[in-house]
Design an enzyme around this catalytic site. Structure first.
Site, PDB file in Angstrom:
ATOM      1  CE  LYS A 173      -1.953   2.570   3.180  1.00 40.95           C
ATOM      2  NZ  LYS A 173      -2.020   3.873   2.498  1.00 40.95           N
ATOM      3  N   GLY A 226       7.290   5.255   7.722  1.00 40.98           N
ATOM      4  CA  GLY A 226       6.324   6.322   7.989  1.00 40.98           C
ATOM      5  C   GLY A 226       6.601   6.938   9.344  1.00 40.98           C
ATOM      6  CB  THR A 230       1.940   5.341  11.621  1.00 35.29           C
ATOM      7  OG1 THR A 230       1.526   6.686  11.450  1.00 35.29           O
ATOM      8  CG2 THR A 230       1.037   4.423  10.836  1.00 35.29           C
ATOM      9  CB  CYS A 282      13.105  10.279   6.803  1.00 41.86           C
ATOM     10  SG  CYS A 282      13.925   9.230   5.597  1.00 41.86           S
TER      11      CYS A 282
HETATM   12  P1  NDP Z   1       2.374   7.970   8.138  1.00 42.27           P
HETATM   13  O1  NDP Z   1       2.875   7.190   9.276  1.00 42.27           O
HETATM   14  O2  NDP Z   1       1.192   8.846   8.331  1.00 42.27           O
HETATM   15  O3  NDP Z   1       2.007   7.033   6.922  1.00 42.27           O
HETATM   16  C1  NDP Z   1       2.902   6.110   6.347  1.00 42.27           C
HETATM   17  C2  NDP Z   1       2.110   5.021   5.645  1.00 42.27           C
HETATM   18  O4  NDP Z   1       1.377   4.285   6.614  1.00 42.27           O
HETATM   19  C3  NDP Z   1       1.075   5.558   4.658  1.00 42.27           C
HETATM   20  O5  NDP Z   1       0.919   4.642   3.594  1.00 42.27           O
HETATM   21  C4  NDP Z   1      -0.175   5.580   5.504  1.00 42.27           C
HETATM   22  O6  NDP Z   1      -1.353   5.568   4.754  1.00 42.27           O
HETATM   23  C5  NDP Z   1      -0.002   4.320   6.308  1.00 42.27           C
HETATM   24  N1  NDP Z   1      -0.744   4.279   7.562  1.00 42.27           N
HETATM   25  C6  NDP Z   1      -1.211   5.320   8.304  1.00 42.27           C
HETATM   26  N2  NDP Z   1      -1.843   4.847   9.398  1.00 42.27           N
HETATM   27  C7  NDP Z   1      -1.775   3.497   9.341  1.00 42.27           C
HETATM   28  C8  NDP Z   1      -2.237   2.446  10.179  1.00 42.27           C
HETATM   29  N3  NDP Z   1      -2.899   2.698  11.312  1.00 42.27           N
HETATM   30  N4  NDP Z   1      -1.998   1.176   9.814  1.00 42.27           N
HETATM   31  C9  NDP Z   1      -1.304   0.902   8.693  1.00 42.27           C
HETATM   32  N5  NDP Z   1      -0.857   1.847   7.847  1.00 42.27           N
HETATM   33  C10 NDP Z   1      -1.067   3.128   8.177  1.00 42.27           C
HETATM   34  O7  NDP Z   1       3.620   8.787   7.590  1.00 42.27           O
HETATM   35  P2  NDP Z   1       3.635   9.869   6.452  1.00 42.27           P
HETATM   36  O8  NDP Z   1       3.102   9.263   5.185  1.00 42.27           O
HETATM   37  O9  NDP Z   1       3.031  11.120   6.978  1.00 42.27           O
HETATM   38  O10 NDP Z   1       5.202  10.048   6.214  1.00 42.27           O
HETATM   39  C11 NDP Z   1       5.986  10.922   6.936  1.00 42.27           C
HETATM   40  C12 NDP Z   1       6.757  10.185   8.016  1.00 42.27           C
HETATM   41  O11 NDP Z   1       7.546   9.159   7.439  1.00 42.27           O
HETATM   42  C13 NDP Z   1       7.732  11.084   8.730  1.00 42.27           C
HETATM   43  O12 NDP Z   1       7.657  10.829  10.104  1.00 42.27           O
HETATM   44  C14 NDP Z   1       9.074  10.648   8.184  1.00 42.27           C
HETATM   45  O13 NDP Z   1      10.163  10.884   9.047  1.00 42.27           O
HETATM   46  C15 NDP Z   1       8.861   9.198   7.978  1.00 42.27           C
HETATM   47  N6  NDP Z   1       9.815   8.656   7.041  1.00 42.27           N
HETATM   48  C16 NDP Z   1      10.796   7.828   7.497  1.00 42.27           C
HETATM   49  C17 NDP Z   1      11.767   7.334   6.645  1.00 42.27           C
HETATM   50  C18 NDP Z   1      12.828   6.399   7.127  1.00 42.27           C
HETATM   51  O14 NDP Z   1      13.477   5.779   6.280  1.00 42.27           O
HETATM   52  N7  NDP Z   1      13.042   6.255   8.422  1.00 42.27           N
HETATM   53  C19 NDP Z   1      11.768   7.711   5.225  1.00 42.27           C
HETATM   54  C20 NDP Z   1      10.686   8.571   4.850  1.00 42.27           C
HETATM   55  C21 NDP Z   1       9.748   9.029   5.727  1.00 42.27           C
HETATM   56  P3  NDP Z   1      -2.099   6.930   4.293  1.00 42.27           P
HETATM   57  O15 NDP Z   1      -1.041   7.948   4.024  1.00 42.27           O
HETATM   58  O16 NDP Z   1      -2.789   6.499   3.070  1.00 42.27           O
HETATM   59  O17 NDP Z   1      -2.997   7.297   5.396  1.00 42.27           O
END
Ligand code: NDP
Length: 480
Positions: A173, A226, A230, A282
């Site tokens: 997803k 993410g 989450t 990130c």
């Molecule tokens: P989110 O945690 O909001 O979302 C990440 C993914 O998880 C999306 O596909 C989202 O779906 C999905 N998601 C949200 N809630 C749930 C749930 N309860 N169960 C399962 N899946 C879920 O992060 P963001 O998309 O806002 O991304 C930004 C974050 O990602 C920042 O904190 C950043 O630091 C981090 N990040 C970390 C990286 C790393 O390598 N450590 C690299 C890049 C980013 P949907 O968006 O469709 O709601």
């Protein structure tokens, strides 16, 4: 209006419930396509397709997987321009960045793991002359891959490529905020001849579609990138089911600048490491610590360069700062700029929403923002903002800057600027982060372990680490 489809069992199909979510273009703030609002019924279809495909895919030879994955990689390269346009429109990132970073790296991810699986091997342990142990590394089965919006195709493919290379079948997803290039990838996989069911892409929001993947009783591993909150929710559901988990989470990365650094190179790189992709990487360094003897010189040079950065139409060739990905994220970033001022910070440049003209007037734009005068332990300096906002703070000693750098709950990446190599190695060993760049930033060798410590995650991606995550080791002991 264009409708995105799910990709299940090799077919592009509508969601079972036939309902859709709006997909916005950040540059204009307007809806420009619709994405499936999938639920557990769609995830179940995807799971079944993956489970059916697994017996054949898990024993497909490395050479055959190599050929298919190289074909996917070369189709991404052939479609670079249209994929870059799509990524820029969907995410708000400058087209130039999508062209040189996001799309080439997505092609490299498939290429790298196509090759890596032909080089992956396991261990043998002989006990004197009487017994031989050898380790089988077998695919897990059906695995879930969930990725964020900031580097959409780049991070999506970074998970999918090792998962399928290792012989798993995938239910994936992308973020609902940036689904377009994942949809285009489905078409590429069909054209490349990836067998139906090996990769299934289910679109929808996190709490419904994402959670259905995480909670599915027969999806035995979850690779997630993410936010930290989450990640904690996912761990709460997955841990009692004993799923394998790889969690790549948020960061609050320090950029530590000593007086003896190569000043010009440091300034040029620090502008990028602060504001590339509107600060929504990130690995961006959002807390800049500068040795006091060059603090004023740094401040003048940095603010002068940042003030000249024009926020503009992401699709314009010359734009270096595009739009913020969504209205809710735009509001979150602005709220942190307010908080910084309440906490006593001084905005040296930026600090405001920017309204562009014409079609772009309702887009979500924020000027690159530099703030000084904050305590290292205030909320602005402790919480992830994930936008075009950095703070600058002076320091006097290594001990002091290490204390400030390590004070956050996160530990993803860090940068150190100095010509004193002994000091660089000393700092690198003491800094709490999974990645340390010395006199550089965002140099990525795909063979290296990638990930963070503390609240930045659990496990490592990259190289053979990802192939180990996506396989189960089984020890076989043979009496000789
Ligand atoms: P989110 O945690 O909001 O979302 C990440 C993914 O998880 C999306 O596909 C989202 O779906 C999905 N998601 C949200 N809630 C749930 C749930 N309860 N169960 C399962 N899946 C879920 O992060 P963001 O998309 O806002 O991304 C930004 C974050 O990602 C920042 O904190 C950043 O630091 C981090 N990040 C970390 C990286 C790393 O390598 N450590 C690299 C890049 C980013 P949907 O968006 O469709 O709601």
């Amino acid at each position: 209006m264009q409708k995105i489809s799910n990709y299940i069992n090799g077919q592009l199909i509508e969601p079972v419930g036939q309902t859709y979510l709006n997909n916005y273009e950040p540059a204009t703030g307007k809806v420009y396509s619709l994405i499936p609002d999938s639920d557990e019924r769609d995830v179940e279809l995807a799971y079944k397709a993956a489970a059916d495909a697994f017996p054949a895919w898990s024993i497909t030879s490395a050479e055959e997987k190599f050929k298919i994955m190289m074909k996917i990689s070369s189709l991404i390269e052939q479609n670079l321009e249209s994929l870059a346009q799509a990524e820029s429109k969907d995410n708000g990132k400058p087209i130039s960045l999508a062209r040189i970073m996001d799309i080439p790296r997505s092609a490299s991810n498939f290429q790298f793991y196509a090759q890596a699986i032909t080089q992956f091997s396991s261990e043998a342990h002989q006990m004197e002359q009487s017994f031989l142990n050898y380790t089988l590394r077998q695919p897990i089965g059906v695995v879930g891959c969930i990725s964020p919006w900031n580097l959409p195709l780049y991070l999506f493919s970074w998970k999918i490529a090792p998962a399928i290379a290792a012989g798993n079948c995938v239910v994936a997803k992308p973020s609902e905020v940036t689904p377009m290039t994942a949809f285009l990838l489905s078409k590429i996989c069909i054209e490349a001849g990836l067998p139906p069911g090996v990769l299934n892409i289910v679109h929808g929001n996190g709490p419904k579609t994402g959670m259905s993947i995480v909670a599915h009783p027969h999806i035995h591993a979850i690779s997630f990138t993410g936010g930290t909150t989450t990640g904690a929710n996912i761990a709460r559901i997955a841990a009692p089911m004993f799923k394998k988990l790889s969690l790549e989470l948020g960061g609050k990365n320090p950029n530590i600048i000593f007086a003896d650094c190569d000043f010009d190179e440091m300034i040029a790189t620090t502008v990028r490491s602060s504001f590339a992709n509107q600060g929504q990487i990130c690995l961006c360094g959002s807390r800049i610590f500068v040795e006091r003897s060059i603090y004023d010189k740094f401040k003048t040079a940095f603010v002068s360069k940042v003030s000249k950065m024009q926020v503009g139409n992401p699709q314009d060739e010359n734009t270096k700062m595009g739009a913020i990905v969504s209205q809710s994220h735009f509001e979150k970033v602005l709220s942190y700029i307010d908080l910084a001022q309440q906490e006593g910070g001084t905005v040296l440049c930026g600090g405001k929403a920017v309204q562009l003209e014409g079609d772009l007037k309702d887009g979500w734009y924020i000027s690159p923002t530099v703030i000084e005068g904050l305590a290292y332990d205030c909320r602005t300096n402790q919480e992830e903002i994930f936008g075009p906002v950095v703070t600058i703070t002076p320091f006097d000693t290594e001990e002091e800057v290490l204390k400030m750098a390590n004070s956050v709950a996160y530990g993803l990446s860090s940068s150190i600027w100095t010509k004193d190599l002994k000091r660089a190695h000393r700092m690198a060993s003491l800094i709490q982060a999974g990645i340390v760049w010395i006199n550089c930033w965002l140099i990525r060798d795909l063979r290296t372990p990638f990930g963070g410590i503390k609240n930045s995650g659990v496990g490592r991606e990259g190289g053979f680490e990802a192939l180990r995550f996506f396989t189960e080791p089984k020890n076989v002991c043979l009496k000789l």
